[in-house]
Motif scaffolding. Structure first.
Motif, mmCIF file in Angstrom:
data_model
loop_
_atom_site.group_PDB
_atom_site.id
_atom_site.type_symbol
_atom_site.label_atom_id
_atom_site.label_comp_id
_atom_site.label_asym_id
_atom_site.label_seq_id
_atom_site.Cartn_x
_atom_site.Cartn_y
_atom_site.Cartn_z
ATOM 1 N N GLY A 12 0.706 -1.135 0.184
ATOM 2 C CA GLY A 12 0.145 -0.044 -0.031
ATOM 3 C C GLY A 12 0.832 1.337 0.088
ATOM 4 N N SER A 15 -0.649 7.289 2.049
ATOM 5 C CA SER A 15 0.072 8.240 3.234
ATOM 6 C C SER A 15 0.942 7.630 4.266
ATOM 7 C CB SER A 15 -0.993 9.080 4.209
ATOM 8 O OG SER A 15 -1.885 9.658 3.094
ATOM 9 N N GLY A 16 0.453 6.472 4.773
ATOM 10 C CA GLY A 16 1.572 5.709 5.737
ATOM 11 C C GLY A 16 2.345 4.922 5.193
ATOM 12 N N GLU A 35 2.025 -1.515 -4.951
ATOM 13 C CA GLU A 35 0.580 -0.663 -4.816
ATOM 14 C C GLU A 35 -0.100 -1.335 -5.980
ATOM 15 O OE1 GLU A 35 -1.021 1.927 -3.343
ATOM 16 O OE2 GLU A 35 -2.395 1.299 -5.123
ATOM 17 N N GLU A 36 -1.368 -1.528 -5.701
ATOM 18 C CA GLU A 36 -2.270 -2.031 -6.968
ATOM 19 C C GLU A 36 -2.976 -1.022 -7.698
ATOM 20 O OE1 GLU A 36 -5.694 -4.220 -5.705
ATOM 21 O OE2 GLU A 36 -5.968 -2.942 -4.121
ATOM 22 N N THR A 42 -5.459 7.056 -1.086
ATOM 23 C CA THR A 42 -6.743 7.577 -0.836
ATOM 24 C C THR A 42 -6.786 9.127 -0.620
ATOM 25 O OG1 THR A 42 -7.574 5.835 0.309
ATOM 26 C CG2 THR A 42 -8.689 7.622 0.615
ATOM 27 N N LYS A 51 -10.953 16.408 -2.722
ATOM 28 C CA LYS A 51 -12.257 17.051 -2.064
ATOM 29 C C LYS A 51 -12.072 18.400 -1.608
ATOM 30 C CE LYS A 51 -11.637 17.328 1.989
ATOM 31 N NZ LYS A 51 -11.684 16.339 3.172
ATOM 32 N N ARG A 114 -1.558 -6.400 -6.716
ATOM 33 C CA ARG A 114 -2.124 -6.744 -5.777
ATOM 34 C C ARG A 114 -1.372 -7.618 -4.652
ATOM 35 N NH1 ARG A 114 -6.589 -6.170 -2.790
ATOM 36 N NH2 ARG A 114 -7.352 -7.755 -1.507
ATOM 37 N N GLY A 115 -1.205 -7.003 -3.716
ATOM 38 C CA GLY A 115 -0.063 -8.004 -2.602
ATOM 39 C C GLY A 115 -0.843 -8.570 -1.685
ATOM 40 N N ARG A 262 -16.794 3.504 6.025
ATOM 41 C CA ARG A 262 -15.481 2.950 5.570
ATOM 42 C C ARG A 262 -15.044 1.791 6.104
ATOM 43 N NH1 ARG A 262 -12.995 5.816 1.645
ATOM 44 N NH2 ARG A 262 -10.850 4.905 2.069
ATOM 45 N N GLY A 301 -2.127 3.354 9.840
ATOM 46 C CA GLY A 301 -2.946 3.920 8.953
ATOM 47 C C GLY A 301 -4.394 3.352 9.117
ATOM 48 N N ASP A 302 -5.337 3.949 8.239
ATOM 49 C CA ASP A 302 -6.717 3.472 8.129
ATOM 50 C C ASP A 302 -7.122 2.034 8.341
ATOM 51 O OD1 ASP A 302 -7.220 6.003 7.758
ATOM 52 O OD2 ASP A 302 -8.333 5.925 5.984
ATOM 53 N N LEU A 309 -7.113 9.523 9.778
ATOM 54 C CA LEU A 309 -6.705 10.821 9.096
ATOM 55 C C LEU A 309 -5.331 10.705 8.707
ATOM 56 C CD1 LEU A 309 -7.663 13.447 11.967
ATOM 57 C CD2 LEU A 309 -9.030 12.955 9.585
ATOM 58 N N THR A 310 -4.989 11.509 7.548
ATOM 59 C CA THR A 310 -3.678 11.406 6.941
ATOM 60 C C THR A 310 -2.789 11.792 7.801
ATOM 61 O OG1 THR A 310 -4.458 11.518 4.690
ATOM 62 C CG2 THR A 310 -2.420 12.406 5.121
ATOM 63 N N PRO A 311 -2.743 12.678 8.425
ATOM 64 C CA PRO A 311 -1.486 13.012 9.450
ATOM 65 C C PRO A 311 -1.225 12.135 10.339
ATOM 66 C CG PRO A 311 -2.811 14.922 9.236
ATOM 67 C CD PRO A 311 -3.678 13.886 8.574
HETATM 68 P P1 FAD Z 1 -4.607 5.068 2.028
HETATM 69 O O1 FAD Z 1 -4.265 6.643 1.742
HETATM 70 O O2 FAD Z 1 -5.839 4.529 1.720
HETATM 71 O O3 FAD Z 1 -3.530 3.952 1.183
HETATM 72 C C1 FAD Z 1 -3.664 2.756 0.905
HETATM 73 C C2 FAD Z 1 -3.153 2.300 -0.350
HETATM 74 O O4 FAD Z 1 -3.031 0.693 -0.585
HETATM 75 C C3 FAD Z 1 -3.995 2.610 -1.713
HETATM 76 O O5 FAD Z 1 -3.173 3.218 -2.493
HETATM 77 C C4 FAD Z 1 -4.658 1.213 -2.301
HETATM 78 O O6 FAD Z 1 -4.459 1.275 -3.637
HETATM 79 C C5 FAD Z 1 -3.468 0.068 -1.799
HETATM 80 N N1 FAD Z 1 -3.831 -1.025 -1.664
HETATM 81 C C6 FAD Z 1 -4.768 -1.697 -0.877
HETATM 82 N N2 FAD Z 1 -4.805 -2.834 -0.942
HETATM 83 C C7 FAD Z 1 -3.854 -3.384 -1.484
HETATM 84 C C8 FAD Z 1 -3.115 -4.603 -1.834
HETATM 85 N N3 FAD Z 1 -3.640 -5.494 -1.564
HETATM 86 N N4 FAD Z 1 -2.104 -4.513 -2.687
HETATM 87 C C9 FAD Z 1 -1.495 -3.454 -3.119
HETATM 88 N N5 FAD Z 1 -1.917 -2.041 -2.890
HETATM 89 C C10 FAD Z 1 -3.150 -1.890 -2.143
HETATM 90 N N6 FAD Z 1 -8.034 12.599 5.963
HETATM 91 C C11 FAD Z 1 -7.496 13.972 6.479
HETATM 92 O O7 FAD Z 1 -6.645 13.974 7.358
HETATM 93 N N7 FAD Z 1 -8.007 15.155 6.004
HETATM 94 C C12 FAD Z 1 -9.135 15.092 5.067
HETATM 95 O O8 FAD Z 1 -9.431 16.053 4.724
HETATM 96 C C13 FAD Z 1 -9.499 13.868 4.609
HETATM 97 N N8 FAD Z 1 -10.481 13.824 3.817
HETATM 98 C C14 FAD Z 1 -10.888 12.584 3.284
HETATM 99 C C15 FAD Z 1 -11.740 12.590 2.371
HETATM 100 C C16 FAD Z 1 -12.427 11.415 1.688
HETATM 101 C C17 FAD Z 1 -13.247 11.348 0.530
HETATM 102 C C18 FAD Z 1 -11.849 10.202 2.275
HETATM 103 C C19 FAD Z 1 -12.299 8.934 1.614
HETATM 104 C C20 FAD Z 1 -10.785 10.099 3.076
HETATM 105 C C21 FAD Z 1 -10.380 11.260 3.654
HETATM 106 N N9 FAD Z 1 -9.348 11.555 4.638
HETATM 107 C C22 FAD Z 1 -9.008 12.747 5.014
HETATM 108 C C23 FAD Z 1 -8.648 10.293 5.179
HETATM 109 C C24 FAD Z 1 -7.329 10.005 4.586
HETATM 110 O O9 FAD Z 1 -7.601 9.827 3.271
HETATM 111 C C25 FAD Z 1 -6.928 8.531 5.242
HETATM 112 O O10 FAD Z 1 -6.815 8.682 6.448
HETATM 113 C C26 FAD Z 1 -5.417 8.244 4.662
HETATM 114 O O11 FAD Z 1 -5.599 8.266 3.284
HETATM 115 C C27 FAD Z 1 -4.999 6.947 5.227
HETATM 116 O O12 FAD Z 1 -3.865 6.648 4.583
HETATM 117 P P2 FAD Z 1 -3.253 5.061 4.694
HETATM 118 O O13 FAD Z 1 -1.829 5.029 4.406
HETATM 119 O O14 FAD Z 1 -3.889 4.370 5.723
HETATM 120 O O15 FAD Z 1 -4.149 4.373 3.401
#
Ligand code: FAD
Length: 459
Positions: A12, A15-16, A35-36, A42, A51, A114-115, A262, A301-302, A309-311
């Motif tokens: 993935g 952000s994280g 990354e898939e 996100t 957004k 896809r991992g 979600r 992360g999520d 949240l991203t940060p």
């Molecule tokens: P992600 O950023 O979701 O990254 C996960 C990655 O893993 C993706 O690229 C996905 O394609 C990849 N992936 C998944 N499964 C696999 C697999 N099996 N193999 C390979 N790749 C894979 N947060 C804020 O702080 N401020 C905001 O204003 C805000 N607005 C948002 C608005 C919307 C509409 C949404 C949906 C979310 C928002 N968020 C916001 C939340 C924020 O986007 C997430 O908290 C953040 O992106 C989480 O990061 P992450 O690294 O956990 O995962």
């Protein structure tokens, strides 16, 4: 160097995952990132960034109307939706490129596909297997749409950011941050916007004054709120959708968007089979070091469903890399995380809600002020805002700050530092305000709101 193909494999590149991987690679680890879709995740591609661009875009129309109060006239104002979508896509391509460069410049290997986790040290992508001393799960989350007749007609935030045409009428189901943000966006672009939700007001879990203020302001802006209702079924009739609500009424619209939650992206990932503990909802269970029940597998992360949240995802990824690859133990701090909702008007919040504060501290002082932004004084814009401070009576520490109104997210970020630093109400009061701003209210609040018992006694 170990016998593994890599020191770290991250699944993935959001952000994280990107933060953790590029730091680990920078510390000298041999890193692969799977990354898939497109690197960025996100936030960059389907969340925060597009957004917020839409929020900015949607404000211009109202700004032009408000400008008439200051003598401007802007006749024949029209909006070109496809032009905005194209401009947004261009920006996302640019940001995707930056994420690719961040990984490549750090020396990480990018693997597209896809991992899935095979065992504690092995990840599969298609028919290829890769081994690593450690695996980081950073796969984020995905929108959930409940099972109901016609659910296949509903879009989610993913599609709402890519619609080729602006819907003239839209139903948005949900009342959390994504629902209210998109309601504000579509309403401001001129769509007839219906918000359908189970609760009695929007933004469950937020401070009650925030919820009351936003619910009222959204209604004043012309959004059609349907509290206490949910769709029973969605029917497609020609080009339109009929949304049958459980109160017996029907809404006819051009799009139906679900923003009711979600779920973590762990389905089919092989985690449970590899011995990784998951919650009932599918989130990865981790300790304060983001380590799972399998010691070589970490998650940030999520997908861990801590604070989505991203940060926060970035802080968790950062701490993981420092701890594991730089011999500098660090834990992401999940206390007093400030956050914003880019609703119209927006929310900024940090610390405890009044209800949480009463629960945890018992005796608290509450300061609340309503305000009309000065920007709107020469206009017909009736928007009002609300500011609120919550103080622990025993220590005088400010333990919560909440705002609904123009620039709330920008203002609350600064207050987040003060609250994190343990500032007291006396220190807030000793701070000179910046005049004329809305923010100065936070350092000039002197009148406590009577306690609920006092208010009851006075009635
Ligand atoms: P992600 O950023 O979701 O990254 C996960 C990655 O893993 C993706 O690229 C996905 O394609 C990849 N992936 C998944 N499964 C696999 C697999 N099996 N193999 C390979 N790749 C894979 N947060 C804020 O702080 N401020 C905001 O204003 C805000 N607005 C948002 C608005 C919307 C509409 C949404 C949906 C979310 C928002 N968020 C916001 C939340 C924020 O986007 C997430 O908290 C953040 O992106 C989480 O990061 P992450 O690294 O956990 O995962």
């Amino acid at each position: 160097m170990s016998d593994y193909d890599f020191d770290l494999i991250t699944i993935g590149a959001g952000s994280g995952g990107v933060r953790a991987s590029r730091l680990a690679a920078g510390f000298g680890a041999k890193v692969a990132v799977i990354e898939e879709e497109r690197e960025g995740g996100t936030c960059v591609l389907r969340g925060c960034v597009p957004k917020k661009l839409f929020v900015y875009g949607s404000h211009f129309g109202h700004d032009m109307q408000d400008g008439s109060g200051y003598g401007w006239s802007a006749d024949n104002v029209r909006h070109d939706w496809p032009a905005m979508i194209a401009a947004k896509e261009k920006e996302l391509d640019r940001l995707h490129g930056i994420y690719v460069s961040l990984l490549e410049n750090a020396g990480a290997t990018r693997i597209h596909g896809r991992g899935t986790v095979v065992d504690a040290h092995t990840v599969a992508v298609g028919d290829k297997h890769y081994t690593a001393e450690r695996i980081l799960i950073a796969v984020g989350g995905w929108p959930s749409v409940p099972v109901l007749p016609g659910a296949e007609h509903a879009i989610t935030s993913n599609e709402a950011l890519e619609l080729p045409k602006r819907p003239d009428r839209i139903v948005i189901v949900g009342s959390g941050f994504i629902a209210v943000e998109f309601a504000g966006i579509f309403n401001s672009f001129g769509s007839e916007t219906h918000l359908v939700y189970r609760a009695d007001k929007v933004m469950r879990g937020f401070d009650e004054d925030v919820r009351d203020t936003l619910t009222e302001e959204m209604s004043k802006k012309g959004m059609h709120l349907h509290p206490g209702t949910l769709p029973d079924r969605i029917e497609k009739v020609g080009d339109v959708y009929k949304v049958h609500l459980n109160d017996g009424s029907t809404l006819e619209v051009d799009e139906v968007m679900y923003a009711t939650g979600r779920h973590p992206n762990t389905k089919g990932l092989g985690l449970a089979e590899a011995g990784v503990e998951l919650t009932k909802g599918g989130a990865v269970v981790v300790n304060e070091w983001s380590q799972t029940s399998v010691p070589s597998i970490y998650a940030v992360g999520d997908v861990t469903d801590r604070i989505n949240l991203t940060p926060v995802a970035i802080a968790e990824g950062h701490s993981f890399a420092e701890t594991v690859f730089n011999n500098r133990p660090m834990q992401a701090d999940h206390r007093d995380v400030p956050s914003a909702v880019f609703s119209q008007p927006p929310i900024g919040t940090v610390g405890l809600t009044e209800a949480e504060a009463r629960d945890q501290y018992g005796e608290i002082d509450v300061y609340v002020a309503g305000f009309r932004p000065m920007k709107y004084t020469l206009t017909d814009n009736p928007e009002r805002g609300m500011q609120k401070l919550i103080v622990d009576r025993a220590s005088d520490r400010v333990i919560g700050a909440h705002m609904v109104g123009l620039d709330a997210p920008e203002i609350i970020q600064g207050l987040g530092i003060a609250i994190k630093a343990g500032a007291t109400k006396a220190e807030f009061d000793a701070t000179i305000g910046i005049h004329p701003t809305a923010a100065e209210e936070f350092v000039t609040m002197r009148t406590k709101r009577p306690d609920p018992q006092e208010r009851q006694a006075a009635e």
